[in-house]
Write a protein that holds these residues in place. Structure first.
Motif, mmCIF file in Angstrom:
data_model
loop_
_atom_site.group_PDB
_atom_site.id
_atom_site.type_symbol
_atom_site.label_atom_id
_atom_site.label_comp_id
_atom_site.label_asym_id
_atom_site.label_seq_id
_atom_site.Cartn_x
_atom_site.Cartn_y
_atom_site.Cartn_z
ATOM 1 N N LEU A 65 -35.933 -24.341 12.741
ATOM 2 C CA LEU A 65 -35.805 -25.753 13.092
ATOM 3 C C LEU A 65 -34.960 -25.914 14.350
ATOM 4 O O LEU A 65 -33.892 -25.314 14.472
ATOM 5 C CB LEU A 65 -35.189 -26.531 11.936
ATOM 6 C CG LEU A 65 -36.110 -26.772 10.749
ATOM 7 C CD1 LEU A 65 -35.329 -27.347 9.576
ATOM 8 C CD2 LEU A 65 -37.259 -27.702 11.133
ATOM 9 N N GLN A 85 -40.335 -29.721 12.143
ATOM 10 C CA GLN A 85 -40.894 -30.106 10.844
ATOM 11 C C GLN A 85 -40.553 -29.021 9.830
ATOM 12 O O GLN A 85 -40.824 -27.844 10.061
ATOM 13 C CB GLN A 85 -42.408 -30.240 11.010
ATOM 14 C CG GLN A 85 -43.160 -30.575 9.777
ATOM 15 C CD GLN A 85 -44.667 -30.657 10.028
ATOM 16 O OE1 GLN A 85 -45.102 -31.015 11.115
ATOM 17 N NE2 GLN A 85 -45.440 -30.302 9.034
ATOM 18 N N HIS A 86 -39.942 -29.411 8.713
ATOM 19 C CA HIS A 86 -39.585 -28.448 7.665
ATOM 20 C C HIS A 86 -40.704 -28.394 6.634
ATOM 21 O O HIS A 86 -40.940 -29.342 5.899
ATOM 22 C CB HIS A 86 -38.274 -28.833 6.988
ATOM 23 C CG HIS A 86 -37.871 -27.896 5.894
ATOM 24 N ND1 HIS A 86 -37.642 -26.555 6.118
ATOM 25 C CD2 HIS A 86 -37.680 -28.096 4.574
ATOM 26 C CE1 HIS A 86 -37.320 -25.978 4.980
ATOM 27 N NE2 HIS A 86 -37.340 -26.889 4.023
ATOM 28 N N ARG A 99 -38.028 -33.581 10.800
ATOM 29 C CA ARG A 99 -36.581 -33.414 10.886
ATOM 30 C C ARG A 99 -36.166 -33.878 12.278
ATOM 31 O O ARG A 99 -36.346 -33.169 13.270
ATOM 32 C CB ARG A 99 -36.163 -31.950 10.645
ATOM 33 C CG ARG A 99 -36.458 -31.441 9.251
ATOM 34 C CD ARG A 99 -35.656 -32.208 8.191
ATOM 35 N NE ARG A 99 -35.882 -31.710 6.849
ATOM 36 C CZ ARG A 99 -36.794 -32.192 6.005
ATOM 37 N NH1 ARG A 99 -37.594 -33.184 6.391
ATOM 38 N NH2 ARG A 99 -36.911 -31.688 4.788
ATOM 39 N N TYR A 100 -35.634 -35.102 12.335
ATOM 40 C CA TYR A 100 -35.306 -35.703 13.630
ATOM 41 C C TYR A 100 -34.258 -34.906 14.396
ATOM 42 O O TYR A 100 -34.341 -34.782 15.616
ATOM 43 C CB TYR A 100 -34.863 -37.154 13.447
ATOM 44 C CG TYR A 100 -35.951 -38.040 12.897
ATOM 45 C CD1 TYR A 100 -37.099 -38.318 13.637
ATOM 46 C CD2 TYR A 100 -35.842 -38.590 11.636
ATOM 47 C CE1 TYR A 100 -38.107 -39.120 13.136
ATOM 48 C CE2 TYR A 100 -36.848 -39.405 11.112
ATOM 49 C CZ TYR A 100 -37.970 -39.666 11.863
ATOM 50 O OH TYR A 100 -38.962 -40.462 11.363
#
Length: 160
Positions: A65, A85-86, A99-100
């Motif tokens: 990430l 993105q997780h 995931r911002y």
């Protein structure tokens, strides 16, 4: 005005002159096969191959990430694989994978690369498709990391 140019069109065919980087969000599960990546793969096999290798060798590299991978596909065109993105959404897992913070970190790496290349950045509304994010959350990240550094950004809305 926030400095982003919005156009209707295909982000895999970015307009303009000079060096350009196409940015998109990837997941940290190593999956590639739905959404915008299909359009990328239809044009160039290199981003998918590079992403899959990056994932396979993740124990020995920076994959995860917030990471970014830059793949040259034409003399003046790059693709940025941004890990923001997780996991992935599935029948079993309905959690929103965006995931911002990871997108923000990856955009920082993208900004450094684009500035070094003297490039403009082109993208769909990253993180807002399969990742489940909202543009209201992503747009300020793009502005803060790219536009505020003087990097031209075009966002493509794919039209019929």
């Amino acid at each position: 005005m926030n400095g982003i140019t919005y156009v209707e069109g295909d982000a895999t065919a970015p307009g303009g002159e000079g060096v350009r980087v196409i940015a998109h969000v990837c997941n940290d599960a190593g999956a590639w096969g739905r959404g915008f990546v299909l359009a990328l793969t239809r044009r160039w096999p290199e981003p998918e191959r590079a992403f899959r290798q990056w994932y396979r060798e993740r124990e020995a590299n920076d994959f995860g990430l917030g990471a970014a991978q830059f793949v040259r596909v034409e003399p003046e065109l790059w693709v940025a694989n941004l890990v923001g993105q997780h996991g992935i959404r599935s029948v079993r897992n309905q959690a929103v994978p965006v995931r911002y913070g990871a997108i923000d970190a990856a955009l920082g790496l993208l900004a450094d690369k684009a500035a070094g290349l003297g490039a403009s950045v082109h993208m769909p509304r990253i993180g807002c498709g399969l990742a489940g994010g909202t543009w209201d959350e992503v747009e300020p990240l793009v502005v803060g990391r790219l536009v505020d550094r003087g990097i031209p950004v075009t966002v493509y809305d794919f039209g019929a």
